[in-house]
Design a protein around this motif. Structure first.
Motif, mmCIF file in Angstrom:
data_model
loop_
_atom_site.group_PDB
_atom_site.id
_atom_site.type_symbol
_atom_site.label_atom_id
_atom_site.label_comp_id
_atom_site.label_asym_id
_atom_site.label_seq_id
_atom_site.Cartn_x
_atom_site.Cartn_y
_atom_site.Cartn_z
ATOM 1 N N GLN A 177 14.063 20.940 6.918
ATOM 2 C CA GLN A 177 15.286 20.137 7.022
ATOM 3 C C GLN A 177 14.964 18.725 7.461
ATOM 4 O O GLN A 177 15.510 17.754 6.932
ATOM 5 N N ARG A 178 14.074 18.565 8.426
ATOM 6 C CA ARG A 178 13.694 17.219 8.890
ATOM 7 C C ARG A 178 12.986 16.444 7.783
ATOM 8 O O ARG A 178 13.212 15.246 7.631
ATOM 9 N N ALA A 179 12.130 17.118 7.023
ATOM 10 C CA ALA A 179 11.423 16.442 5.929
ATOM 11 C C ALA A 179 12.410 15.997 4.849
ATOM 12 O O ALA A 179 12.314 14.883 4.330
ATOM 13 N N ALA A 180 13.355 16.849 4.513
ATOM 14 C CA ALA A 180 14.355 16.486 3.498
ATOM 15 C C ALA A 180 15.216 15.333 3.985
ATOM 16 O O ALA A 180 15.527 14.410 3.217
ATOM 17 N N ARG A 181 15.575 15.343 5.255
ATOM 18 C CA ARG A 181 16.388 14.252 5.819
ATOM 19 C C ARG A 181 15.616 12.941 5.820
ATOM 20 O O ARG A 181 16.159 11.890 5.495
ATOM 21 N N LEU A 237 15.463 11.630 2.255
ATOM 22 C CA LEU A 237 16.735 11.036 1.834
ATOM 23 C C LEU A 237 16.969 9.681 2.502
ATOM 24 O O LEU A 237 17.500 8.763 1.876
ATOM 25 N N LYS A 238 16.555 9.543 3.766
ATOM 26 C CA LYS A 238 16.677 8.242 4.433
ATOM 27 C C LYS A 238 15.814 7.200 3.737
ATOM 28 O O LYS A 238 16.219 6.048 3.576
ATOM 29 N N GLN A 239 14.614 7.600 3.339
ATOM 30 C CA GLN A 239 13.731 6.669 2.640
ATOM 31 C C GLN A 239 14.341 6.241 1.310
ATOM 32 O O GLN A 239 14.308 5.065 0.952
ATOM 33 N N LEU A 254 17.531 6.186 0.536
ATOM 34 C CA LEU A 254 18.694 5.359 0.817
ATOM 35 C C LEU A 254 18.274 3.942 1.201
ATOM 36 O O LEU A 254 18.868 2.964 0.733
ATOM 37 N N THR A 255 17.250 3.809 2.022
ATOM 38 C CA THR A 255 16.750 2.489 2.401
ATOM 39 C C THR A 255 16.246 1.731 1.187
ATOM 40 O O THR A 255 16.535 0.540 1.014
ATOM 41 N N GLN A 256 15.534 2.414 0.310
ATOM 42 C CA GLN A 256 15.020 1.779 -0.898
ATOM 43 C C GLN A 256 16.171 1.347 -1.812
ATOM 44 O O GLN A 256 16.147 0.254 -2.379
ATOM 45 N N ALA A 257 17.186 2.182 -1.936
ATOM 46 C CA ALA A 257 18.332 1.832 -2.775
ATOM 47 C C ALA A 257 19.094 0.642 -2.188
ATOM 48 O O ALA A 257 19.525 -0.252 -2.930
ATOM 49 N N GLU A 258 19.241 0.596 -0.872
ATOM 50 C CA GLU A 258 19.922 -0.535 -0.242
ATOM 51 C C GLU A 258 19.132 -1.828 -0.434
ATOM 52 O O GLU A 258 19.714 -2.877 -0.678
#
Length: 112
Positions: A60-64, A67-69, A71-75
């Motif tokens: 779960q921590r790896a998936a989170r 996903l944060k990475q 999202l940061t790249q998309a932003e």
């Protein structure tokens, strides 16, 4: 709200302590060959809980994190696109005005 959290954790610790004292028994575990390990039941239950919980928690921590990475790249790419974008034309064009000949006059033709 903090008081309720503390109360919950204290209640959970109390229940765990009562369970531990009520079930303090030695459980024989057959290992490979003829080896037998005597383990306390509460320790065995905690070990089995962690054996099932830790891989799920790590996944779960790896998936989170992944996903944060993303999202940061998309932003960052969106900010780059906004910085490089030229001002766009308005979506709605103003309504065309009627030519003066097509505008009806208040006086009918032929009447002066």
């Amino acid at each position: 709200m903090q008081f309720l959290k503390i109360l919950f954790w204290c209640l959970l610790a109390f229940v765990a302590a009562v369970f531990t004292f009520g079930n303090w028994k030695w459980v024989p575990i057959q290992l490979f060959g003829n080896l037998v390990a005597d383990v306390n039941l509460p320790l065995l239950m905690v070990a089995m809980f962690l054996l099932g919980f830790l891989p799920t928690l790590i996944y779960q921590r790896a998936a989170r994190w992944r996903l944060k990475q993303r999202l940061t790249q998309a932003e960052q790419s969106l900010a780059t696109l906004r910085a490089n974008a030229t001002p766009a034309e308005p979506i709605f064009a103003p309504e065309p005005k009627m030519p003066p000949a097509a505008v009806p006059s208040a006086v009918p033709p032929g009447v002066s």
